[in-house]
Design a protein around this motif. Structure first.
Motif, PDB file in Angstrom:
ATOM      1  N   ARG A 139      31.926  24.194  37.166  1.00  0.00           N
ATOM      2  CA  ARG A 139      31.121  23.733  38.297  1.00  0.00           C
ATOM      3  C   ARG A 139      31.470  22.294  38.670  1.00  0.00           C
ATOM      4  NH1 ARG A 139      26.686  25.622  36.520  1.00  0.00           N
ATOM      5  NH2 ARG A 139      25.976  23.763  35.412  1.00  0.00           N
TER       6      ARG A 139
ATOM      7  N   LEU B 232      34.775  22.376  40.514  1.00  0.00           N
ATOM      8  CA  LEU B 232      34.620  22.960  41.854  1.00  0.00           C
ATOM      9  C   LEU B 232      33.961  21.980  42.818  1.00  0.00           C
ATOM     10  CD1 LEU B 232      33.468  26.564  40.849  1.00  0.00           C
ATOM     11  CD2 LEU B 232      35.556  26.007  42.108  1.00  0.00           C
TER      12      LEU B 232
ATOM     13  N   LEU C 117      41.059  27.365  49.450  1.00  0.00           N
ATOM     14  CA  LEU C 117      40.359  28.177  48.461  1.00  0.00           C
ATOM     15  C   LEU C 117      39.758  27.317  47.350  1.00  0.00           C
ATOM     16  CD1 LEU C 117      40.240  31.219  48.854  1.00  0.00           C
ATOM     17  CD2 LEU C 117      41.882  31.486  46.990  1.00  0.00           C
ATOM     18  N   ASN C 118      38.455  27.460  47.131  1.00  0.00           N
ATOM     19  CA  ASN C 118      37.749  26.703  46.098  1.00  0.00           C
ATOM     20  C   ASN C 118      36.698  27.636  45.500  1.00  0.00           C
ATOM     21  OD1 ASN C 118      37.144  24.006  44.836  1.00  0.00           O
ATOM     22  ND2 ASN C 118      35.139  24.399  45.743  1.00  0.00           N
ATOM     23  N   ARG C 119      37.048  28.322  44.412  1.00  0.00           N
ATOM     24  CA  ARG C 119      36.159  29.373  43.906  1.00  0.00           C
ATOM     25  C   ARG C 119      36.546  29.808  42.495  1.00  0.00           C
ATOM     26  NH1 ARG C 119      37.243  35.333  46.027  1.00  0.00           N
ATOM     27  NH2 ARG C 119      36.359  35.626  43.948  1.00  0.00           N
ATOM     28  N   THR C 120      35.703  30.685  41.930  1.00  0.00           N
ATOM     29  CA  THR C 120      35.994  31.298  40.626  1.00  0.00           C
ATOM     30  C   THR C 120      36.660  32.657  40.838  1.00  0.00           C
ATOM     31  OG1 THR C 120      33.876  32.430  40.480  1.00  0.00           O
ATOM     32  CG2 THR C 120      33.983  30.186  39.600  1.00  0.00           C
TER      33      THR C 120
ATOM     34  N   ASP D 147      39.265  39.803  42.733  1.00  0.00           N
ATOM     35  CA  ASP D 147      39.802  39.195  43.944  1.00  0.00           C
ATOM     36  C   ASP D 147      41.125  38.468  43.715  1.00  0.00           C
ATOM     37  OD1 ASP D 147      37.544  40.170  45.056  1.00  0.00           O
ATOM     38  OD2 ASP D 147      36.546  38.230  45.356  1.00  0.00           O
TER      39      ASP D 147
END
Length: 496
Positions: free
Chosen positions: A142, A145, A212-215, A287
Motif C-alpha cells: 500500500r 502504491l 498502471l498502478n495496482r496489485t 489480470d
C-alpha cells in the motif's frame, strides 16, 4: 511510446539481490537485455554470483535515505524484494520505515516504475486478523502504491522452487513423516505458483503501461489443500501415500516448532509460513496475463513444479536458497582483521597442523566442510549443539549447503554463514546459532618456510556481558575434543 522505445533496454535496480528471488531475478533481467544495478548492505555477498561481473553493485540500505536515493539515480524500474521478517521483533516497524524511504526516494529520483513481490491475502478477512507477516507485506504494498510512482504489487502464496522455504518445508515434512499428526491448516486451500512463473511475471512487469498502478494475484493452475500437496509430492518423489491426521490443537506457535523440529526451516521462519496458511489463499483474478504473456501450455502446474525442483536438488544445482537471508542477531560486519580490535574481549582458540598433502588437496577438504560431509570432529557434540540451537529457536545444523563442493560469500552452511572465501587460502565463517555473543571460525591453508603445507584454524568469540564470558568458559574444556579433533581430522582427510 515508439516501438524502439518499448524495446530499449531499461535500467533496473534490484534490492535483495542476495536473497532467494533476487538472486534468480538478476540473470533473468540480464537475459531480457536490461542493465542491472544491485543494491546491497554488504556488496561482498554478491561477489561470487555467476552474474556478478555483468551488473553494477552499490552499497545501500533501504532504511537510509541517502544511500537509497543514490542507488535509485538513473533507474527506470526498481524491484523492491526486501523485508525485515528475519530481523526479529519490531520487523513491521522496520518494514514500514524502509518502504516509506524507498517510495520517497524513488519519486524524487524520477523512477518510472516500482515492482514489489508481496503475499497473497485471503478474501473477506479483515487486515487486523491477518498474520503479522501478511499484514506487513500488505502495508508495504500500500505504501508503494501511494508513492506517486506507478507500482505493480505481485501477490503470491506458496512459491514452489528448489531451495524455497515453502518447498523445503513441504519436502521434509513429506519425506520424513510417513505418518503424521498435523495442524488443521493442512485442510486450507492454497494456490501455489512455480518460481519460474514468478520470475517471468517480475521481468514482464518492467514494461507494463505507464499508467498502471495496482496489485496482481499470482498463482499456478492448481488449487490444493496442503494435505493434497503432501500426497502429490510423495507421488512425484516415488514415496508411498502418507497417512495424515489433522488435529485442531496445534496453534501456529506449536506447529511452527513442530515444523522446526522436522525440517531445516527454523521456527522463526516456519511460524509466518504456518500463520499465512490459516486462511484460504486463492487468487481473486488473473489480470497479469493481459500484460505478461503466458508461456505455451500456460503456467506450470504443481506436479511439474515439484519435478523441476526435485531435479535441481538431485543435481545439486540450487542457485539460491531460503537461507540466503541472514539471521537476526548474527553479526552484520566482517570480523576485524586486527585480532586486538577495540570491540572488547575477544577469546580465541587456535590450532595448527602440518599436512602431508598439497595445498590444493587441503583446500578441497576445507571447502567441502559441513552438510553431508560433517565437521571432521566429535559428531555427537555437533549434533547435540545443533539440537540445542533448534530447541531455543535457532537454525540448527540442518540447513546444510547450497552446493556440495563450492562455497561463495553469503552462503549458509549449517549454523554458520560464509563471510569470506579466498580461493585456496581462507574460509571464514560466522555463527548464526544462538549464543550470548558473536562467533567466527577461520580455516586457512598456508605454506611454511620449508615448503610444507600448514593448516591453521582459529575460533573466535566476542562475548556479550557476563553470560557471554560464562558461556565461553563453560565450553572451553571441550575445545580440545571439538576443535583439536577437527584440526587433526581435516589434516588426515587431506592426506588421504
Amino acid at each position: 511510446m515508439t516501438t524502439d522505445e518499448a524495446q530499449a533496454p531499461l535500467q533496473c535496480l534490484v534490492t535483495g539481490a542476495s536473497g532467494y528471488i533476487g538472486g534468480r531475478l538478476v540473470p533473468e533481467l540480464l537475459g531480457a537485455g536490461h542493465q542491472v544495478r544491485c543494491m546491497a548492505r554488504t556488496p561482498e555477498k554478491l561477489r561470487d554470483f555467476p552474474w556478478a561481473g555483468q551488473v553494477e553493485t552499490v552499497r545501500g540500505d533501504v532504511t537510509d535515505p541517502e544511500s537509497t536515493g543514490s542507488a535509485l539515480k538513473g533507474i527506470d524500474v526498481a524491484y523492491y524484494l526486501v523485508h525485515a521478517l528475519n530481523t526479529g521483533r519490531g520487523f513491521e516497524d522496520t518494514d514500514r520505515k524502509a518502504a516509506k524511504v524507498f517510495a520517497e526516494q524513488a519519486k524524487a529520483a524520477g523512477v518510472r516504475r516500482i515492482v514489489y513481490l508481496g503475499g497473497l491475502t485471503p478474501a473477506r478477512i479483515p487486515e487486523s486478523e491477518l498474520s503479522p507477516h501478511l499484514r506487513s507485506r500488505t502495508e508495504v504494498g500500500r505504501i508503494l502504491l501511494d508513492s506517486g510512482v506507478p507500482t505493480a504489487v505481485l501477490r503470491a502464496a506458496v512459491i514452489l522452487g528448489s531451495g524455497s522455504a515453502s518447498f523445503e518445508m513441504l519436502r521434509y515434512l513429506t519425506e520424513r513423516l510417513p505418518l503424521m499428526v498435523t495442524p488443521s491448516w493442512v485442510r486450507t486451500r492454497i494456490q501455489p505458483v512455480a518460481v519460474r512463473d514468478v520470475l517471468r511475471c517480475l521481468v514482464g512487469c518492467a514494461r507494463l503501461p505507464s499508467e498502471l498502478n495496482r496489485t496482481f494475484d499470482l498463482g499456478g493452475p492448481d488449487v490444493l489443500t496442503y494435505r493434497d500437496m503432501m500426497q502429490r509430492y510423495a507421488r512425484a518423489a516415488g514415496l508411498p501415500r502418507r497417512l495424515i491426521f489433522p488435529v485442531p490443537v496445534l496453534t501456529p506457535s506449536l506447529s511452527s516448532h513442530w515444523v522446526g523440529l522436522v525440517t531445516p526451516v527454523p521456527a522463526s521462519i516456519a511460524r509466518p509460513l504456518a500463520e499465512s496458511l490459516r486462511h484460504e489463499v486463492v487468487c481473486h483474478e488473473n489480470d497479469i496475463a493481459q500484460y505478461v504473456p503466458e508461456p505455451p501450455g500456460g503456467p506450470i502446474g504443481f506436479d511439474r513444479a515439484v519435478e523441476l525442483a526435485l531435479k535441481r536438488v538431485q543435481e545439486a544445482d540450487v542457485t539460491t536458497r531460503w537461507s540466503s537471508a541472514s539471521v537476526a542477531g548474527a553479526p552484520s560486519d566482517p570480523l576485524p582483521t586486527d585480532p586486538d580490535w577495540a570491540g572488547g574481549s575477544l577469546y580465541t582458540d587456535s590450532r595448527e597442523q602440518t599436512v602431508d598433502a598439497s595445498p590444493e588437496k587441503l583446500w578441497r577438504v576445507i571447502e567441502g566442510i559441513g552438510g553431508e560431509n560433517g565437521w571432521y570432529s566429535f559428531p555427537l557434540a555437533w549434533a547435540v549443539r545443533g539440537w540445542l540451537d533448534r530447541l531455543v529457536g535457532g537454525v540448527g545444523l540442518r540447513r546444510g549447503r547450497r552446493d556440495a563442493s563450492r562455497l561463495r560469500v553469503g552462503d549458509s552452511l549449517d549454523f554458520w554463514r560464509v563471510e569470506e572465501v579466498e580461493q585456496g587460502r581462507l574460509l571464514r565463517l560466522r555463527a548464526e546459532m544462538r549464543v550470548p555473543g558473536l562467533a567466527w571460525l577461520e580455516l586457512r591453508v598456508e605454506t611454511d618456510e620449508k615448503g610444507r603445507t600448514v593448516y591453521r584454524q582459529r575460533a573466535l568469540f566476542h562475548p556479550h556481558g557476563l553470560a557471554g564470558h560464562a558461556y565461553w568458559w563453560s565450553v572451553a574444556p571441550f575445545h580440545g575434543v571439538v576443535f583439536g579433533g577437527m584440526a587433526r581430522n581435516i589434516a588426515a582427510a587431506a592426506t588421504r
